[in-house]
Design a protein around this motif. Sequence first.
Motif, PDB file in Angstrom:
ATOM      1  N   ALA A 246      -7.436   4.602  -2.474  1.00 24.51           N
ATOM      2  CA  ALA A 246      -7.820   3.701  -1.380  1.00 24.51           C
ATOM      3  C   ALA A 246      -8.644   4.453  -0.333  1.00 24.51           C
ATOM      4  CB  ALA A 246      -6.575   3.111  -0.735  1.00 24.51           C
ATOM      5  N   ASN A 247      -9.384   3.694   0.469  1.00 27.07           N
ATOM      6  CA  ASN A 247     -10.153   4.307   1.546  1.00 27.07           C
ATOM      7  C   ASN A 247      -9.255   4.911   2.625  1.00 27.07           C
ATOM      8  OD1 ASN A 247     -11.872   1.796   0.492  1.00 27.07           O
ATOM      9  ND2 ASN A 247     -13.294   3.382   1.205  1.00 27.07           N
ATOM     10  N   ARG A 248      -8.072   4.319   2.810  1.00 34.53           N
ATOM     11  CA  ARG A 248      -7.120   4.810   3.809  1.00 34.53           C
ATOM     12  C   ARG A 248      -5.726   4.387   3.377  1.00 34.53           C
ATOM     13  NH1 ARG A 248      -8.319   8.657   7.734  1.00 34.53           N
ATOM     14  NH2 ARG A 248      -7.010   8.419   9.605  1.00 34.53           N
ATOM     15  N   ILE A 249      -4.741   5.263   3.603  1.00 38.21           N
ATOM     16  CA  ILE A 249      -3.363   4.957   3.207  1.00 38.21           C
ATOM     17  C   ILE A 249      -2.458   5.052   4.423  1.00 38.21           C
ATOM     18  CG2 ILE A 249      -1.398   5.606   1.774  1.00 38.21           C
ATOM     19  CD1 ILE A 249      -3.319   6.778  -0.247  1.00 38.21           C
ATOM     20  N   PHE A 250      -1.727   3.953   4.681  1.00 43.25           N
ATOM     21  CA  PHE A 250      -0.739   3.899   5.761  1.00 43.25           C
ATOM     22  C   PHE A 250       0.655   3.817   5.145  1.00 43.25           C
ATOM     23  CE2 PHE A 250      -4.584   2.552   7.774  1.00 43.25           C
ATOM     24  CZ  PHE A 250      -4.473   2.914   9.112  1.00 43.25           C
ATOM     25  N   ALA A 251       1.612   4.528   5.732  1.00 45.23           N
ATOM     26  CA  ALA A 251       3.003   4.473   5.276  1.00 45.23           C
ATOM     27  C   ALA A 251       3.920   4.471   6.489  1.00 45.23           C
ATOM     28  CB  ALA A 251       3.315   5.670   4.380  1.00 45.23           C
ATOM     29  N   GLU A 252       5.109   3.905   6.321  1.00 39.42           N
ATOM     30  CA  GLU A 252       6.134   4.039   7.348  1.00 39.42           C
ATOM     31  C   GLU A 252       6.749   5.441   7.229  1.00 39.42           C
ATOM     32  OE1 GLU A 252       6.575   1.977   9.628  1.00 39.42           O
ATOM     33  OE2 GLU A 252       6.231  -0.079   8.937  1.00 39.42           O
ATOM     34  N   LYS A 253       7.410   5.911   8.281  1.00 39.33           N
ATOM     35  CA  LYS A 253       8.040   7.227   8.233  1.00 39.33           C
ATOM     36  C   LYS A 253       9.044   7.330   7.082  1.00 39.33           C
ATOM     37  CE  LYS A 253       7.738   8.476  13.146  1.00 39.33           C
ATOM     38  NZ  LYS A 253       8.530   8.779  14.372  1.00 39.33           N
ATOM     39  N   ASN A 254       9.771   6.239   6.840  1.00 41.00           N
ATOM     40  CA  ASN A 254      10.807   6.275   5.822  1.00 41.00           C
ATOM     41  C   ASN A 254      10.395   5.604   4.505  1.00 41.00           C
ATOM     42  OD1 ASN A 254      10.879   3.723   7.018  1.00 41.00           O
ATOM     43  ND2 ASN A 254      12.732   4.196   8.175  1.00 41.00           N
ATOM     44  N   THR A 255       9.104   5.382   4.307  1.00 42.29           N
ATOM     45  CA  THR A 255       8.613   4.965   2.987  1.00 42.29           C
ATOM     46  C   THR A 255       8.892   6.077   1.977  1.00 42.29           C
ATOM     47  OG1 THR A 255       6.828   3.585   3.874  1.00 42.29           O
ATOM     48  CG2 THR A 255       6.518   4.447   1.659  1.00 42.29           C
ATOM     49  N   ILE A 256       9.258   5.697   0.755  1.00 47.69           N
ATOM     50  CA  ILE A 256       9.446   6.676  -0.319  1.00 47.69           C
ATOM     51  C   ILE A 256       8.190   6.657  -1.183  1.00 47.69           C
ATOM     52  CG2 ILE A 256      10.856   7.402  -2.269  1.00 47.69           C
ATOM     53  CD1 ILE A 256      12.245   7.498   0.478  1.00 47.69           C
ATOM     54  N   THR A 257       7.529   7.801  -1.293  1.00 51.22           N
ATOM     55  CA  THR A 257       6.262   7.847  -2.022  1.00 51.22           C
ATOM     56  C   THR A 257       6.170   9.142  -2.830  1.00 51.22           C
ATOM     57  OG1 THR A 257       3.867   7.542  -1.803  1.00 51.22           O
ATOM     58  CG2 THR A 257       4.959   8.842  -0.079  1.00 51.22           C
TER      59      THR A 257
END
Length: 587
Positions: A393-404
Amino acid sequence: MRFLGNVLATIIGMFVFFMMLFFGILLIGAIFSTDSVAVSTENNSVIELDLSQVSEDYGGKIFYKDFDRYESNHDGLIDVINGIKAAKTDDDIKGISILNNVSSLGIAQTKALRDALEDFKMSGKFIMAFSNSYSQKEYYLNSVANTLYINPIGELDFRGLSTEIMFFKDFQDKTGIKMEVIRHGKYKSAVEPFLENKMSEANREQTTSMLNSIWNSVISDISKSRNISIARLNEVANGLLARTPEMAKTEKLIDKIAYEDLYHDDIKKALKVDKDEDYNKISILDYSDKVATTSESDSSNDKIAIIYAQGEIQSGEGDLTIIGEGSMRRSLQEARKDEEVKAIVLRINSPGGNALTSDLIWREIELTKKVKPVVVSMGNYAASGGYYIACNANRIFAEKNTITGSIGVFGILPNLTEIATRNGLHTEQIRTHENASDYSPFVPLDEKFRNFSQESVEQIYKTFVMHVAKGRKMTFEKVDAIAQGRVWTGSEALKLGLVDEIGGMDAALKYASGLVKIKKYSTVNYPEYEKNFMDYFQKSGFPFAQTKETFIKEEIGNENYKILKQLKKIYSQKGVQAIMPFEINIQ
């Protein structure tokens, strides 16, 4: 006797026919009747935040092809958040009540909802919460309230996070039911329970790190809302110092110990309603539906498409809880070709799944990026195959507690040779060529087949790492060093360069609009799922239309059904998998 039998058969047949006709007329009437009228909001009303029916980000748009009818559901988390945003400026809404709330939302979804409630409080309107007992996840959400109530004999669970993993190696040896495992990645512990009797150090390391990261994010928010230091919150958790209502109040985790009727009396005081009168209430789903169906659309023709990828990644069409290449690729193509759509936000909430399907979706995103930007917003999970479809993706946003993360692959082959032999079953194969026979669970896995399978796993892992390296502008070696199947939280992934920013859907939409230089826009949701007559019949809850899943759940209980689903999922996985090593459920 034959005559009476024929008469009886005719009567029964006519009865069944008229029953089917009756319910068919009801069904067709329901399908072709006008859409339900949005509920009205009375002055001086309170929203009841009941989340028991909310589990997915996206409620879905469904096309019933047998009746050429569309149905949009507004019961997703995004609809709830939009409803809370609208309530902030709605003069008829004076506050929000969180009453004995129980939800199946994940921790990152709960964080997004909590942020929306924090924003709602900025209007000066109240949020009040009551529960007979609080789980840790529910307390995390409820702690945003201005005033927290608990039943005098209730409980507050505040003890920190833990996890439990079951291992099957000895069980396989004793039963003769074996799972043959081919993997790449020392952290790819989805298959570890089949290989060991205890947790590996690599798995222990990643699990400990992940739990600490999630916990730190949770108590950081609680600390701000309750004005209690993080150090003291950890002391409370360690000593179970909030285990009774009185202890919880002493530690300032709770404001009032009271029964539910007194809680309602306090809401009436806030509304200036007489104690003997009822106050106006509206459920969050009714209010969210009203907002979705009656709010005025933006006058601009510019749109941002939001494509929801939620559930495990599998081959086929997909649905609300399964990401299939059919609906995903079609959604990307439609958004790409729509001239009014200027940018795309891909909302991912997935632990991964089928590697081939992940690659097909990745390719469609590559093609879409050549036409318009794609920005990713991660929910609870965007791991393994979920990260595969995010990485370019051009940009990736996640929450602090997202599991990735979880950049790794594996394959599982059930083998029943030993148990079959013990019970007198023997299998032989005849073939025209050396490799003509496919894998059989009734024949021992030979080294040649294992080597071929390992070769496939290694090739897919290499491709996965190359895609990440290209998408994240990193070297192959750097990605490989943080890959190996290891999972990371959103805050950890930010430091490693796997995501770009910490933020939710709003942040992703804002960034996408900035990329294409538009200030006013509307959003359009994808995918659109196709269903048939029986799907509508079961969904509508008509007699005799109970699903197999509902029946089993009622017979064996919800917890046992979850275990059954997990076993079924393991045995049904086909092909090489890019999926998270374990499932996380924060209580």
